[in-house]
Design a protein around this motif. Structure first.
Motif: not given
Ligand code: PMP
Length: 310
Positions: A60, A63, A149, A160, A165, A194, A196-198, A218, A220-222, A256-258
């Motif tokens: 994290h 990035r 997107r 990020k 956003y 993807e 909106s946040g995953a 993005l 993503g780390i997950t 998936c995402g944090t």
């Molecule tokens: N895409 C977007 C737009 C995000 O905001 C996130 C959350 N950080 C992710 C994907 C997932 O990324 P990560 O697994 O690194 O949290």
């Protein structure tokens, strides 16, 4: 005054301060133009309540610093330095619940010009209690958004960047107003990017498929971790462009995402996915992920930073 939803201490302008003192001018460049970048990191309270476990903290931080390079937010901290500040701040806040950690690199100057070069940057970090962000007890409902997107040559999509956003906010609102839990965004080529946040995965003919990192997502780390977990479990993984219509006929879909963690998708645009329930690949990856972050023995223990809280 209402009690702050944030944990009591923040890192601000080079030191740890009470959260109420971590404030900026209304003329701050990042506030006016969205010239900041951030990381979102979860801290999970261990099963025995004595440690906070962070998943892939160094990744994290890497990035975050890379996002900073893209927007020329240079700070005198290497990724590991920011990681160490976070570890100390978690100890100082000593949370007794799961938390979310928000490190933020931002253009702190008061200049009027919308540019990047020569505007000084700062690092700020705050934390808050956070449970599940989407309800994971039932599969979620998604809709494909009319908002596309952001493309990498419009606002860098792999960074990020705070201003970017707005794109997620527009899609998320539209989804909520349409009765969905979240939005799926297509890129300019019309391929699945993807949520909106995953990040998003589908399963077709038993293979796990996700968009490539050049699809305006993005990185993503997950996402990267689940690719590794799945391959090690013998699942075929493909990183390739995904068509919208593939979503409708997938056996499984998950986000998936944090923030989201791993959320099974039950329907997209009103079409049921598989049998509408969480599928076996989704379940296997959820179990691998959640047992790891809650401190159970795992071959992926190397990805956890454990912080003892007094
Ligand atoms: N895409 C977007 C737009 C995000 O905001 C996130 C959350 N950080 C992710 C994907 C997932 O990324 P990560 O697994 O690194 O949290």
């Amino acid at each position: 005054m209402a009690e702050s939803p944030l944990l009591p201490y923040a890192f601000f302008e080079g030191k740890v301060v009470p959260i109420a003192e971590a404030t900026v001018s209304i003329a701050t460049h990042a506030l006016q133009y969205g010239t900041g970048c951030f990381a979102g990191v979860r801290g999970y309270l261990d099963n025995d309540g004595s440690t906070i476990n962070i998943f892939r903290l160094p990744d994290h931080m890497r990035r975050l610093v890379q996002s900073g390079l893209i927007i020329r937010a240079d700070v005198p901290y290497a990724p590991d330095d920011i990681g160490a500040i976070i570890v100390d701040l978690v100890k100082k806040n000593a949370p007794k619940q799961n938390i979310y950690i928000r490190p933020f690199l931002y253009k702190a100057g008061l200049e009027l010009t919308p540019k990047l070069a020569g505007i000084p940057a700062q690092l700020a970090i705050y934390m808050m209690p956070l449970g599940d962000y989407l309800d994971l007890s039932h599969p979620i409902r998604l809709g494909v958004s009319s908002w596309q997107r952001i493309e990498d040559d419009i606002i860098p999509s792999r960074a990020k960047v705070t201003g970017g956003y707005i794109n997620s906010c527009l899609a998320k609102d539209e989804a909520a107003e349409g009765g969905y839990d979240d939005a799926i965004m297509l890129n300019r080529e019309g391929k699945v990017a993807e949520a909106s946040g995953a990040n998003l995965f589908i399963v077709r003919n038993g293979a796990l498929i996700t968009a490539p990192i050049t699809a305006d997502i993005l990185e993503g780390i997950t996402r990267r971790s689940l690719v590794e977990f799945a391959r090690n479990a013998g699942v075929t993984v493909e990183e390739r462009a995904i068509d919208r219509s593939e979503l409708y006929i997938a056996e499984e879909v998950f986000l998936c995402g944090t923030g989201v963690q791993i959320a099974a998708v039950g329907s997209i645009d009103g079409r049921q996915i598989g049998n509408g329930q969480r599928g076996p690949v989704t379940q296997m990856l959820q179990e691998t992920f959640f047992s790891l972050v809650h401190g159970e023995e795992s071959q992926y223990r190397k990805y956890i930073t454990s912080i003892a809280i007094g």
